[in-house]
Design a protein around this motif. Structure first.
Motif, PDB file in Angstrom:
ATOM      1  N   GLU A   1       0.833  -1.209   0.000  1.00  0.00           N
ATOM      2  CA  GLU A   1       0.000   0.000   0.000  1.00  0.00           C
ATOM      3  C   GLU A   1       0.864   1.255   0.000  1.00  0.00           C
ATOM      4  O   GLU A   1       0.587   2.216  -0.719  1.00  0.00           O
ATOM      5  N   LEU A   2       1.912   1.257   0.812  1.00  0.00           N
ATOM      6  CA  LEU A   2       2.784   2.422   0.911  1.00  0.00           C
ATOM      7  C   LEU A   2       3.628   2.605  -0.342  1.00  0.00           C
ATOM      8  O   LEU A   2       3.860   3.737  -0.788  1.00  0.00           O
ATOM      9  N   ALA A   3       4.105   1.507  -0.896  1.00  0.00           N
ATOM     10  CA  ALA A   3       5.004   1.589  -2.054  1.00  0.00           C
ATOM     11  C   ALA A   3       4.247   1.807  -3.352  1.00  0.00           C
ATOM     12  O   ALA A   3       4.766   2.455  -4.275  1.00  0.00           O
ATOM     13  N   GLY A   4       3.039   1.284  -3.431  1.00  0.00           N
ATOM     14  CA  GLY A   4       2.332   1.251  -4.711  1.00  0.00           C
ATOM     15  C   GLY A   4       2.741  -0.009  -5.439  1.00  0.00           C
ATOM     16  O   GLY A   4       3.939  -0.230  -5.676  1.00  0.00           O
ATOM     17  N   ALA A   5       1.795  -0.861  -5.776  1.00  0.00           N
ATOM     18  CA  ALA A   5       2.115  -2.164  -6.362  1.00  0.00           C
ATOM     19  C   ALA A   5       2.998  -2.042  -7.602  1.00  0.00           C
ATOM     20  O   ALA A   5       3.875  -2.873  -7.849  1.00  0.00           O
ATOM     21  N   GLU A   6       2.783  -0.980  -8.391  1.00  0.00           N
ATOM     22  CA  GLU A   6       3.559  -0.811  -9.626  1.00  0.00           C
ATOM     23  C   GLU A   6       5.044  -0.591  -9.362  1.00  0.00           C
ATOM     24  O   GLU A   6       5.876  -0.767 -10.270  1.00  0.00           O
ATOM     25  N   ASN A   7       5.394  -0.217  -8.132  1.00  0.00           N
ATOM     26  CA  ASN A   7       6.797   0.018  -7.787  1.00  0.00           C
ATOM     27  C   ASN A   7       7.470  -1.195  -7.156  1.00  0.00           C
ATOM     28  O   ASN A   7       8.697  -1.224  -7.018  1.00  0.00           O
ATOM     29  N   VAL A   8       6.665  -2.172  -6.766  1.00  0.00           N
ATOM     30  CA  VAL A   8       7.213  -3.318  -6.028  1.00  0.00           C
ATOM     31  C   VAL A   8       7.608  -4.416  -7.004  1.00  0.00           C
ATOM     32  O   VAL A   8       6.932  -5.443  -7.157  1.00  0.00           O
ATOM     33  N   ASN A   9       8.711  -4.185  -7.678  1.00  0.00           N
ATOM     34  CA  ASN A   9       9.276  -5.138  -8.623  1.00  0.00           C
ATOM     35  C   ASN A   9      10.700  -5.490  -8.206  1.00  0.00           C
ATOM     36  O   ASN A   9      11.453  -4.639  -7.730  1.00  0.00           O
ATOM     37  N   ASP A  10      11.057  -6.755  -8.421  1.00  0.00           N
ATOM     38  CA  ASP A  10      12.386  -7.251  -8.023  1.00  0.00           C
ATOM     39  C   ASP A  10      12.656  -6.934  -6.559  1.00  0.00           C
ATOM     40  O   ASP A  10      13.731  -6.439  -6.196  1.00  0.00           O
ATOM     41  N   VAL A  11      11.679  -7.230  -5.710  1.00  0.00           N
ATOM     42  CA  VAL A  11      11.817  -7.070  -4.266  1.00  0.00           C
ATOM     43  C   VAL A  11      11.815  -8.468  -3.646  1.00  0.00           C
ATOM     44  O   VAL A  11      10.941  -9.296  -3.956  1.00  0.00           O
ATOM     45  N   TYR A  12      12.792  -8.726  -2.801  1.00  0.00           N
ATOM     46  CA  TYR A  12      12.960 -10.037  -2.174  1.00  0.00           C
ATOM     47  C   TYR A  12      13.086  -9.837  -0.667  1.00  0.00           C
ATOM     48  O   TYR A  12      13.785  -8.930  -0.218  1.00  0.00           O
ATOM     49  N   PHE A  13      12.434 -10.693   0.106  1.00  0.00           N
ATOM     50  CA  PHE A  13      12.658 -10.622   1.551  1.00  0.00           C
ATOM     51  C   PHE A  13      12.579 -12.001   2.191  1.00  0.00           C
ATOM     52  O   PHE A  13      11.805 -12.854   1.770  1.00  0.00           O
ATOM     53  N   THR A  14      13.448 -12.212   3.172  1.00  0.00           N
ATOM     54  CA  THR A  14      13.430 -13.461   3.931  1.00  0.00           C
ATOM     55  C   THR A  14      12.211 -13.463   4.838  1.00  0.00           C
ATOM     56  O   THR A  14      11.853 -12.440   5.423  1.00  0.00           O
ATOM     57  N   ASN A  15      11.596 -14.622   4.938  1.00  0.00           N
ATOM     58  CA  ASN A  15      10.361 -14.720   5.702  1.00  0.00           C
ATOM     59  C   ASN A  15      10.259 -16.097   6.353  1.00  0.00           C
ATOM     60  O   ASN A  15      11.090 -16.973   6.117  1.00  0.00           O
ATOM     61  N   HIS A  16       9.222 -16.251   7.162  1.00  0.00           N
ATOM     62  CA  HIS A  16       9.031 -17.478   7.916  1.00  0.00           C
ATOM     63  C   HIS A  16       7.949 -18.369   7.321  1.00  0.00           C
ATOM     64  O   HIS A  16       7.730 -19.488   7.787  1.00  0.00           O
ATOM     65  N   PHE A  17       7.258 -17.879   6.287  1.00  0.00           N
ATOM     66  CA  PHE A  17       6.050 -18.551   5.833  1.00  0.00           C
ATOM     67  C   PHE A  17       5.733 -18.124   4.404  1.00  0.00           C
ATOM     68  O   PHE A  17       5.993 -16.985   4.019  1.00  0.00           O
ATOM     69  N   SER A  18       5.167 -19.049   3.650  1.00  0.00           N
ATOM     70  CA  SER A  18       4.710 -18.714   2.304  1.00  0.00           C
ATOM     71  C   SER A  18       3.293 -19.231   2.098  1.00  0.00           C
ATOM     72  O   SER A  18       3.022 -20.418   2.315  1.00  0.00           O
ATOM     73  N   SER A  19       2.426 -18.345   1.646  1.00  0.00           N
ATOM     74  CA  SER A  19       1.061 -18.733   1.350  1.00  0.00           C
ATOM     75  C   SER A  19       0.995 -19.605   0.097  1.00  0.00           C
ATOM     76  O   SER A  19      -0.052 -20.186  -0.200  1.00  0.00           O
ATOM     77  N   GLU A  20       2.110 -19.693  -0.632  1.00  0.00           N
ATOM     78  CA  GLU A  20       2.148 -20.502  -1.846  1.00  0.00           C
ATOM     79  C   GLU A  20       2.424 -21.972  -1.561  1.00  0.00           C
ATOM     80  O   GLU A  20       2.348 -22.806  -2.462  1.00  0.00           O
ATOM     81  N   SER A  21       2.717 -22.303  -0.306  1.00  0.00           N
ATOM     82  CA  SER A  21       3.043 -23.685   0.047  1.00  0.00           C
ATOM     83  C   SER A  21       1.856 -24.610  -0.209  1.00  0.00           C
ATOM     84  O   SER A  21       0.702 -24.240   0.013  1.00  0.00           O
ATOM     85  N   GLU A  22       2.164 -25.832  -0.672  1.00  0.00           N
ATOM     86  CA  GLU A  22       1.126 -26.834  -0.896  1.00  0.00           C
ATOM     87  C   GLU A  22       1.079 -27.871   0.214  1.00  0.00           C
ATOM     88  O   GLU A  22       0.372 -28.885   0.095  1.00  0.00           O
ATOM     89  N   GLU A  23       1.830 -27.625   1.299  1.00  0.00           N
ATOM     90  CA  GLU A  23       1.773 -28.539   2.442  1.00  0.00           C
ATOM     91  C   GLU A  23       0.363 -28.535   3.021  1.00  0.00           C
ATOM     92  O   GLU A  23      -0.239 -27.465   3.201  1.00  0.00           O
ATOM     93  N   PRO A  24      -0.204 -29.726   3.330  1.00  0.00           N
ATOM     94  CA  PRO A  24      -1.574 -29.793   3.841  1.00  0.00           C
ATOM     95  C   PRO A  24      -1.825 -28.915   5.058  1.00  0.00           C
ATOM     96  O   PRO A  24      -2.875 -28.264   5.145  1.00  0.00           O
ATOM     97  N   VAL A  25      -0.866 -28.855   5.974  1.00  0.00           N
ATOM     98  CA  VAL A  25      -1.066 -28.049   7.177  1.00  0.00           C
ATOM     99  C   VAL A  25      -1.199 -26.568   6.826  1.00  0.00           C
ATOM    100  O   VAL A  25      -1.975 -25.836   7.460  1.00  0.00           O
ATOM    101  N   VAL A  26      -0.478 -26.120   5.789  1.00  0.00           N
ATOM    102  CA  VAL A  26      -0.567 -24.721   5.357  1.00  0.00           C
ATOM    103  C   VAL A  26      -1.879 -24.468   4.622  1.00  0.00           C
ATOM    104  O   VAL A  26      -2.546 -23.452   4.855  1.00  0.00           O
TER     105      VAL A  26
END
Length: 386
Positions: A269-294
């Motif tokens: 929201e602060l950056a504007g989606a059009e500006n958020v390109n080639d941005v990488y950050f370390t995290n603890h979780f991914s909503s893209e995971s296909e693990e059943p528990v996720v």
């Protein structure tokens, strides 16, 4: 419960959870889970998400019969207001409430303010996202008996980001932009720089800003005339979003890497989606995971709250579930027994990964590197600091 500092929306939510308990058993038969979260102030985005994770975990356990002979769980939650003195005050109040354990706070500074109180009281605490190096150890380097966490340390994710930059992005040079007011930011900077240089890279420049800044044109202008392959910005989403926006609008096109402080929808929201390109950050979780528990967690969270959970909701959920799991494994609500059960955890299947608790009360698990393009997650992969 004294909840006068909690916002009305969450007050209603806690009341719902409490009513689930009281509808089944009397108040003295509930098992109280304490929560010290930043529901207002600068870290509210983190604390509110973690409180949601807690609420979902408790609701699920209560619906499945509770713990230890059917006892229902009751949330006792207070708002630290993102203030150090208030975090200590909340810890004292929670101890007085007779909780079996505490989850939270979200940030390292808040956690440090609470630690002396919970150690003296002998109440186990699980920190969802306080990533500061060594916070589970005392000044002599000995492990704090009652303090645990389900997130990795700053030094680990800083080193993991550097390894990803050199090995996956092919970076040979880097610029670093540090929040000089945050121990969190400085810790990530130190580990990133050390690992990047160990991998043969060169740090071209290190610049700084201060929490609360909104105009970064001066420091970004100085970066604009430098040559480097990646820009590392270990800070919180509040400033990070504005830095991304202003950097991209000024013509800084290099990949921007960061830590888990960027893991908030508010960043986009602060950056504007059009500006958020080639941005990488370390995290603890991914909503893209296909693990059943996720997948199950995602579906339950979206049904309850009407939005997709972020990493802080997932960490809050795991912290709550680990505490509840320890109560069940201990077969007791005695804080001492619960503490021992947490320490003995060997294979906890959380939504942020399956992990053990090591001798320093940290989880043993990899980090996840999130890639953003046009404000959307396009990739998530496990990354190690090795």
């Amino acid at each position: 419960m004294k909840l006068k500092r909690i916002g009305l929306t969450f007050l209603a939510s806690v009341a719902i959870v409490s009513s689930l308990a009281s509808a089944t058993v009397s108040a003295q038969d509930t098992v109280k889970i304490g929560a010290n979260y930043e529901l207002s102030g600068g870290a509210a985005s983190y604390g509110q998400a973690m409180a949601n994770g807690l609420e979902l975990a408790v609701e699920q356990v209560n619906a499945n019969g509770g713990v230890i002979d059917g006892q229902q769980l009751e949330i006792v939650l207070f708002d630290s207001q993102s203030e150090l003195t208030e975090s200590a005050s909340v810890a004292t109040r929670l101890v007085g409430e007779g909780v079996v354990g505490i989850v939270g706070p979200a940030t390292t500074g808040q956690a440090n303010a609470q630690t002396p109180i919970i150690e003296e009281a002998g109440i186990p605490v699980i920190l969802p996202a306080a990533t500061g190096d060594g916070i589970t150890l005392d000044d002599s380097g000995s492990v704090l008996e009652y303090l645990f966490r389900v997130c990795f340390e700053d030094s680990y994710q800083g080193a993991a980001a550097a390894a990803y930059a050199t090995e996956n992005l092919g970076a040979k040079t880097a610029a670093v932009l540090t929040d000089q007011a945050l121990d969190y930011s400085q810790g990530l900077t130190d580990s990133f720089v050390a690992q990047f240089e160990e991998n043969g890279g060169t740090i071209v420049t290190q610049e700084s800003y201060t929490s609360g800044d909104t105009d970064f044109s001066a420091v970004l202008t100085s970066l604009l005339v430098q040559e480097y392959d990646v820009l590392y910005v270990p800070g919180y989403y509040t400033e990070g979003g504005l830095i991304i926006q202003q950097a991209r609008q000024m013509g800084i096109t290099q990949p921007i890497l960061a830590g888990d402080g960027f893991a908030s929808p508010t960043l986009i929201e602060l950056a504007g989606a059009e500006n958020v390109n080639d941005v990488y950050f370390t995290n603890h979780f991914s909503s893209e995971s296909e693990e059943p528990v996720v997948v199950e967690f995602m579906a339950a969270y979206e049904e309850k709250f009407g939005s997709e959970p972020d990493a802080f909701a997932a960490l809050g959920y795991d912290a709550a579930k680990l505490l509840i799991d320890a109560v069940e494994r201990a077969g007791s609500t005695d804080p001492e027994a619960v503490k021992d059960a947490i320490a003995a955890t060997t294979e906890f299947a959380g939504v942020t990964g399956t992990f053990a608790i090591d001798e320093n009360h940290n989880p043993v698990k990899p980090a996840t590197m999130i890639t953003l393009q046009n404000g959307e997650i396009v990739n998530a992969e496990l990354v190690s600091a090795e």
